[in-house]
Design an enzyme around this catalytic site. Structure first.
Site, short mmCIF file in Angstrom:
data_model
loop_
_atom_site.label_atom_id
_atom_site.label_comp_id
_atom_site.label_asym_id
_atom_site.label_seq_id
_atom_site.Cartn_x
_atom_site.Cartn_y
_atom_site.Cartn_z
CE LYS A 126 -4.45 0.61 0.38
NZ LYS A 126 -5.54 0.17 -0.21
CG ASP A 166 -6.94 2.67 -1.23
OD1 ASP A 166 -7.56 2.00 -1.10
OD2 ASP A 166 -7.61 4.51 0.21
P1 NDP Z 1 -13.11 7.65 -3.62
O1 NDP Z 1 -11.55 8.45 -2.79
O2 NDP Z 1 -13.68 7.32 -4.90
O3 NDP Z 1 -14.33 7.92 -2.36
C1 NDP Z 1 -14.08 7.99 -0.85
C2 NDP Z 1 -15.33 8.07 -0.64
O4 NDP Z 1 -15.52 8.13 0.76
C3 NDP Z 1 -15.78 9.98 -0.50
O5 NDP Z 1 -16.91 9.96 -0.44
C4 NDP Z 1 -15.08 10.02 0.46
O6 NDP Z 1 -15.68 12.23 0.73
C5 NDP Z 1 -14.95 9.18 1.94
N1 NDP Z 1 -14.17 9.59 2.75
C6 NDP Z 1 -12.86 9.36 2.25
N2 NDP Z 1 -12.03 9.47 3.38
C7 NDP Z 1 -13.36 10.20 4.45
C8 NDP Z 1 -13.28 11.03 5.99
N3 NDP Z 1 -11.78 10.11 6.57
N4 NDP Z 1 -14.38 10.80 6.12
C9 NDP Z 1 -15.61 10.58 5.89
N5 NDP Z 1 -15.71 10.35 4.56
C10 NDP Z 1 -14.51 10.32 4.28
O7 NDP Z 1 -12.49 6.61 -2.45
P2 NDP Z 1 -13.12 4.68 -3.39
O8 NDP Z 1 -14.38 4.70 -2.93
O9 NDP Z 1 -11.91 4.28 -4.06
O10 NDP Z 1 -12.57 4.32 -1.51
C11 NDP Z 1 -12.89 4.28 0.06
C12 NDP Z 1 -12.91 3.14 0.11
O11 NDP Z 1 -12.60 1.42 -0.13
C13 NDP Z 1 -11.75 3.20 1.35
O12 NDP Z 1 -12.04 2.87 2.97
C14 NDP Z 1 -10.89 2.07 0.47
O13 NDP Z 1 -9.29 1.94 1.17
C15 NDP Z 1 -11.58 0.60 0.23
N6 NDP Z 1 -11.33 0.51 -1.24
C16 NDP Z 1 -11.24 0.69 -2.64
C17 NDP Z 1 -10.77 0.03 -3.46
C18 NDP Z 1 -10.70 0.95 -5.11
O14 NDP Z 1 -10.76 -0.44 -5.44
N7 NDP Z 1 -10.96 1.53 -4.69
C19 NDP Z 1 -10.53 -1.57 -3.61
C20 NDP Z 1 -11.01 -1.66 -2.32
C21 NDP Z 1 -11.17 -0.86 -1.11
P3 NDP Z 1 -15.15 13.62 0.73
O15 NDP Z 1 -14.95 13.16 -0.99
O16 NDP Z 1 -15.50 14.73 1.30
O17 NDP Z 1 -13.59 12.41 1.24
O1 2IT Z 2 -7.71 -1.46 -0.93
C1 2IT Z 2 -7.72 -2.12 -2.67
O2 2IT Z 2 -7.84 -3.36 -2.64
C2 2IT Z 2 -7.39 -0.89 -3.26
N1 2IT Z 2 -7.75 0.54 -3.35
C3 2IT Z 2 -7.30 -2.11 -4.74
C4 2IT Z 2 -5.98 -2.33 -5.16
C5 2IT Z 2 -5.59 -2.18 -6.34
O3 2IT Z 2 -4.38 -2.42 -6.45
O4 2IT Z 2 -6.03 -2.48 -6.74
#
Ligand code: NDP
Ligand code: 2IT
Length: 444
Positions: A126, A166
């Site tokens: 990460k 992420d």
């Molecule tokens: P994005 O940046 O696309 O979206 C994040 C969302 O979560 C936004 O709506 C954001 O709001 C909100 N958010 C982020 N930080 C905070 C906080 N501290 N408090 C409240 N709201 C918050 O990220 P992703 O959708 O990619 O990721 C979301 C989650 O999923 C994370 O935990 C990530 O690690 C996990 N994840 C993502 C993967 C991926 O493929 N993208 C894969 C597996 C897990 P705002 O815009 O206001 O910050």
């Molecule tokens: O938390 C996660 O699994 C991710 N943000 C996706 C990682 C990846 O390599 O696609």
């Protein structure tokens, strides 16, 4: 003291000021107790747990860049290369002001077991920075990404370490980073995933985490004689994971009534109109409160509180520790019977324990959101083959991977006498493959 307790005490002592990392290690170790007790001598003699909780390497560096006013800014950059027993390091890059080494260690540690569960050959890593992309111009984001990659490129590669998106890292950022990697190394290779479709990206990667979350949710419901169609769903966040979880849940006949961002949440009892959300978040990079401008019958509430909305199913898809014990109790009191984590560790330990003890169905993040990294691994395969698969091919593979992850977590829980505890099941199944590979590879 048991081997597990000894190792946990050491982790706390030797990694001060990293509460999220302690939390992630504790949850995993606690649910591995039965496996570890049964193999204690074997594991102790080669310090298996000591090695498992220690990163193979952390790279930490400065990221200087110039803002639109001509002022030089400096951020902290990191890559945590946690464990490469089953494949090259793989895991996302997070850009958020809260990022620090402890948060990236928790995420890298989780990633080891998640990646193992996918069944694909990817190790755990990460990275990221405390850079805040919010309110920055495209040029500023590019300047940051280029500077970040100028340092990071020395440590990554298609067979070495393959970062992805992420929080705060989507297609725009991956594009800037890929361009800089190519320019510095001269290599056109699958060094990043989540790339654009016209330069090596995979169809369905954008959708994968959210779709995968709903696929495994369906499996969990089916196995417990329930179904998704007709259910009311609350989803936190409104980023990549939340948007595509909403899309798939709606396609399968559920009604998603709420989404949020870090400022507040919208409640739309008629069902969220996803085209409106996509326009706000994916096109205009706006705030979720703008939803009510387009849909005046919906209600926006500033601040936390999304888990007080009555629902059948809750999908936390924003960030770590966003759902605490009070939230868990409120969900249960309002009739919620299933929770699946799209985010990484969104439920506090107390909330997780409450879900399990109160008989709710609960799928932890490392199983539930593994569809994203799994599809990243499919992107790596396509890059190696120099071929692109169709959306349907990738989506079908993703669907099968999620079905298999459910089966593995379900089976491991049953084998160890804790049927229905998918936290234990996912941790055990993820651990078994990594531990076996580490034992085979000697003291490294
Ligand atoms: P994005 O940046 O696309 O979206 C994040 C969302 O979560 C936004 O709506 C954001 O709001 C909100 N958010 C982020 N930080 C905070 C906080 N501290 N408090 C409240 N709201 C918050 O990220 P992703 O959708 O990619 O990721 C979301 C989650 O999923 C994370 O935990 C990530 O690690 C996990 N994840 C993502 C993967 C991926 O493929 N993208 C894969 C597996 C897990 P705002 O815009 O206001 O910050
Ligand atoms: O938390 C996660 O699994 C991710 N943000 C996706 C990682 C990846 O390599 O696609």
């Amino acid at each position: 003291m048991s081997y597990v307790d000894e190792i946990y005490a050491k982790v706390v002592e030797q990694n001060p000021g990293e509460p999220e990392f302690h939390q992630a290690v504790k949850e995993v170790l606690d649910s591995l107790r039965l496996v570890i007790d049964a193999n204690e001598e074997k594991y102790r003699s080669v310090a298996l747990l000591e090695r498992l909780v220690e990163t193979e390497r952390i790279i930490s560096f400065r990221v200087p860049w110039t803002d639109d006013k001509g002022q030089v800014q400096v951020n902290k950059g990191y890559r945590v290369q946690f464990n490469s027993a089953i494949g090259p390091y793989k895991g996302g890059l997070r850009l958020h002001p809260s990022v620090n080494q402890g948060i990236l260690k928790f995420l890298g540690f989780e990633q080891i077991f998640k990646n193992s569960l996918t069944g694909l050959p990817i190790g755990g890593g990460k990275g990221g920075s405390n850079f805040d992309p919010k309110g920055k111009s495209d040029r500023e984001v590019m300047a940051f990404c280029q500077s970040f990659m100028t340092e990071l490129h020395k440590y990554i590669g298609a067979d070495e370490d393959v970062p992805a998106g992420d929080i705060g890292v989507g297609g725009r950022e991956i594009g800037f980073m890929f361009g800089q990697y190519k320019r510095l190394t001269g290599l056109y290779e699958g060094v990043l995933t989540g790339k654009g479709l016209n330069y090596g990206g995979s169809l369905a990667r954008t959708q994968a985490t959210g779709y995968g979350l709903v696929y495994i949710l369906e499996e969990m419901l089916k196995a417990n004689d329930k179904e998704l169609a007709g259910k009311t769903v609350v989803i936190s966040g409104s980023g990549n994971v939340a948007i595509y979880a909403t899309e798939k849940a709606q396609q399968l006949g559920a009604k998603v009534v709420a989404l949020s961002d870090s400022n507040g949440y919208v409640y739309d009892p008629d069902g969220i109109q996803l085209d409106v959300v996509k326009d706000i978040k994916e096109v205009r990079r706006g705030r979720i409160k703008e939803y009510v401008d387009a849909v005046p019958t919906a209600k926006y509430t500033e601040g936390k509180g999304i888990w007080t909305i009555p629902c059948d199913i809750a999908l936390p898809c924003a960030t770590q520790n966003e759902l605490n014990l009070d939230d868990a109790k409120a969900l249960k009191a309002n009739g919620c019977f299933a929770v699946a984590e799209g985010a990484n560790m969104p439920s506090t330990r107390e909330a997780t324990d409450y879900f399990l003890e109160s008989g709710m169905l609960f799928m932890p993040g490392k199983a539930a959101n593994a569809g994203g990294v799994a599809t990243s691994a499919l992107e790596m395969s396509q890059n190696s083959q120099r071929l692109s698969w169709t959306f349907e091919e990738v989506d079908e593979k993703l669907h099968n991977i999620m079905i298999n992850i459910f089966a593995k977590a379900d089976d491991a829980a049953k084998r160890y006498g804790v049927a229905g505890n998918y936290v234990a099941g996912a941790n055990i199944a993820g651990f078994e493959k990594v531990a076996d590979a580490m034992l085979c590879q000697g003291i490294v």
